[in-house]
Design an enzyme around this catalytic site. Structure first.
Site, PDB file in Angstrom:
ATOM      1  N   ASP A 366       0.853  -1.183   0.000  1.00 39.47           N
ATOM      2  CA  ASP A 366       0.000   0.000   0.000  1.00 39.47           C
ATOM      3  C   ASP A 366       0.892   1.238   0.000  1.00 39.47           C
ATOM      4  O   ASP A 366       2.112   1.151   0.175  1.00 39.47           O
ATOM      5  CB  ASP A 366      -0.932  -0.023   1.213  1.00 39.47           C
ATOM      6  CG  ASP A 366      -2.265   0.652   0.918  1.00 39.47           C
ATOM      7  OD1 ASP A 366      -2.266   1.637   0.157  1.00 39.47           O
ATOM      8  OD2 ASP A 366      -3.289   0.203   1.444  1.00 39.47           O
ATOM      9  N   TRP A 367       0.296   2.398  -0.154  1.00 40.25           N
ATOM     10  CA  TRP A 367       1.042   3.619  -0.425  1.00 40.25           C
ATOM     11  C   TRP A 367       1.712   4.178   0.837  1.00 40.25           C
ATOM     12  O   TRP A 367       1.070   4.370   1.864  1.00 40.25           O
ATOM     13  CB  TRP A 367       0.100   4.662  -1.017  1.00 40.25           C
ATOM     14  CG  TRP A 367       0.083   4.728  -2.515  1.00 40.25           C
ATOM     15  CD1 TRP A 367       0.152   5.856  -3.276  1.00 40.25           C
ATOM     16  CD2 TRP A 367      -0.002   3.644  -3.452  1.00 40.25           C
ATOM     17  NE1 TRP A 367       0.112   5.534  -4.619  1.00 40.25           N
ATOM     18  CE2 TRP A 367       0.019   4.191  -4.750  1.00 40.25           C
ATOM     19  CE3 TRP A 367      -0.086   2.259  -3.326  1.00 40.25           C
ATOM     20  CZ2 TRP A 367      -0.039   3.409  -5.910  1.00 40.25           C
ATOM     21  CZ3 TRP A 367      -0.146   1.475  -4.476  1.00 40.25           C
ATOM     22  CH2 TRP A 367      -0.115   2.053  -5.735  1.00 40.25           C
TER      23      TRP A 367
END
Length: 515
Positions: A366-367
């Site tokens: 994920d970011w």
């Protein structure tokens, strides 16, 4: 006094002018340096009656340029020609911006505040050798298509001509929910995932995926950062609307149909690859808080329901052959040998995803798991004491292939040069990434046709989207059998609208008091 004020004003004006000149001068020089790293465009050549793009500009047909060659042969041929820097660049995906007309954004602009925080298109592509971008904007269908073609031309001018994979968060929402989705009013607009769950129709779900696939492809998007296979077992969790609800069996059916709609039965040049998220289930958040931030880092499993959250993946995403998987941020409390976030967790990524489920596709974090930045602290849960490079190593050791929301390939290059990371480990991930690019047909033709944009948001599919919104409306109460309203007895007053549609359901009156 007037002289003093006038003199001060002149100094202020001169200072502002110098700052403006300096600002534009710096960015013009930056653009020049980045574009000087690029070469000529690839020529279309012919070999034995077969046309091909000469992506490395050597005047001959390389195996990776040959559409008739076996997939693994193409992968190995290209991998053998790549430098460490090119391999490292391929392992990062981050946000990219465009100007409103679709031209690449190579200089910060006041109309786009994020442009002052994110690196420019040419910096990411030419200097950092990255070729995966998550596009955040939606000025128009023409702008998206223009940007795709411009960025693919820039990619073609790199040493090996490796095409860009354009990714996006969901875009078909009715509401403008910034962050989890990208509001795109010129696409068809459908009910939310929760609305699809209320309907429960897998055929409709697949039809949506097929229509969304067309709208994505015609504007250049080839990687969907969706669906969310998370179960909303914690109703206070803020991302519940992006899920298919709390029923694992229903979520599995809809997740499977969604992916089959986007990808087809196998990944090919008509597919939009899906990055299903968030493994191994991001719903059971402690107190309903979200792990984008430290106060929401813990995922808890009352009554030992860890396996329940795996059902949408094992019965939905994996049978549908999801191309890619994104783990979530949080820490699965008490479930693994190490209390660290999913992206850092070897028990989750290697032990569960790779070994138990035999998933050999791309795993992208994920970011923002690694870097300290101005937008939000890194979600480095359980590894806060590690340096940023140590975090990058741990993510690879866990079994991930790509770093989401990061643009640090130079650090991977340094780790290889220092002997802390082997080039063979890079190769392992780059192989997976290249397979998807080849399967999607990007090496043959990454461009889109402006003449195909009539397929985006046209009347027929808009009506399908509206129908899904109507079908998703669920009657929870009907006290005193109020509904359905008796048509003959219902009187309505209509102002500034055509009255014809209302006569089907009611009597239209001229006086508001009579309504």
């Amino acid at each position: 006094m007037k002289k003093l004020l006038f003199g001060g004003l002149k100094v202020l004006v001169a200072t502002v002018l110098l700052l403006v000149i300096g600002f534009f001068g710096y960015w013009k020089w930056n653009i020049y340096q980045n574009h000087s790293l690029l070469g000529e465009r690839a020529l279309i050549l012919t070999h034995n009656g077969q046309s091909y793009r000469d992506l490395n500009k050597n005047g001959q047909l390389d195996v990776y340029e040959d559409r008739t060659a076996a997939l693994e042969d193409r992968v190995e041929d290209l991998l053998g020609q790549m430098t460490v820097a090119e391999k490292a660049g391929m392992m990062f995906i981050t946000m990219a911006l465009m100007n409103n007309d679709g031209t690449p954004l190579d200089m910060p602009v006041l109309s786009e505040p994020f442009s002052f925080f994110l690196e420019t298109n040419s910096t990411l592509l030419a200097k950092k050798r990255m070729n995966h971008f998550n596009i955040l904007q939606s000025p128009s269908a023409e702008a998206l298509a223009t940007w795709n073609n411009e960025i693919q031309i820039m990619a073609e001018r790199t040493r090996l001509g490796i095409p860009v994979t354009v990714a996006s968060d969901p875009r078909h929402s009715v509401t403008d929910v910034k962050g989890p989705s990208v509001y795109t009013p010129f696409y068809s607009r459908w009910t939310s995932p929760l609305g699809f769950a209320a309907i429960g129709d897998t055929l409709l779900m697949r039809e949506f995926g097929e229509i969304a696939n067309t709208e994505y492809r015609k504007t250049g998007i080839r990687l969907a950062l969706s669906p969310m296979a998370d179960l909303s077992t914690e109703p206070r969790w803020g991302r519940t609307i992006g899920t298919f609800g709390e029923d694992a069996a229903l979520s599995a059916r809809l997740t499977k149909a969604y992916i089959q709609g986007f990808q087809g039965d196998s990944l090919n040049d008509q597919s939009v690859a899906c990055m299903v998220k968030h493994f191994s289930g991001g719903g059971p958040q402690k107190d309903g808080e979200d792990p984008h931030f430290h106060y929401g880092k813990d995922q808890v499993y009352p009554a030992g329901q860890f396996d329940y959250h795996l059902i949408p993946f094992e019965q939905g995403a994996f049978p549908a052959k999801a191309a890619q998987v994104m783990p979530y941020y949080g820490v699965p409390v008490g479930q693994t040998t190490e209390e660290v976030g999913f992206g850092y967790n070897k028990d989750i990524i290697t032990g569960l995803l790779r070994e138990k489920y035999q998933f050999d596709g791309v795993v992208c974090t994920d970011w923002g798991l690694v870097s300290e930045n101005d937008i939000k602290p890194p979600a480095a849960f359980g590894v806060e004491d590690l340096t940023e490079r140590e975090r990058m190593l741990k993510i690879l050791e866990a079994g991930c292939d790509m770093y989401g929301g990061e643009s640090r390939p130079e650090d991977l290059v340094a780790l290889v040069a220092e002997g802390q990371l082997s080039e063979e480990r890079l190769d392992e991930s780059v192989r997976r990434i290249l397979r998807d690019k080849f399967r999607l047909g990007l090496f043959e033709n990454p461009f889109v046709k402006m003449g195909d944009l009539w397929m985006v948001g046209h009347y027929d599919i808009q009506q399908r989207g509206l129908a899904s919104q109507r079908r998703s409306l669920t009657l929870l109460k009907n006290d005193n059998k109020l509904l359905p309203l008796p048509q003959k007895e219902l009187k309505v007053y209509v102002k500034d609208l055509p009255t014809d549609p209302f006569w089907t359901y009611a009597t239209v009156v001229d006086d508001p008091a009579a309504a």
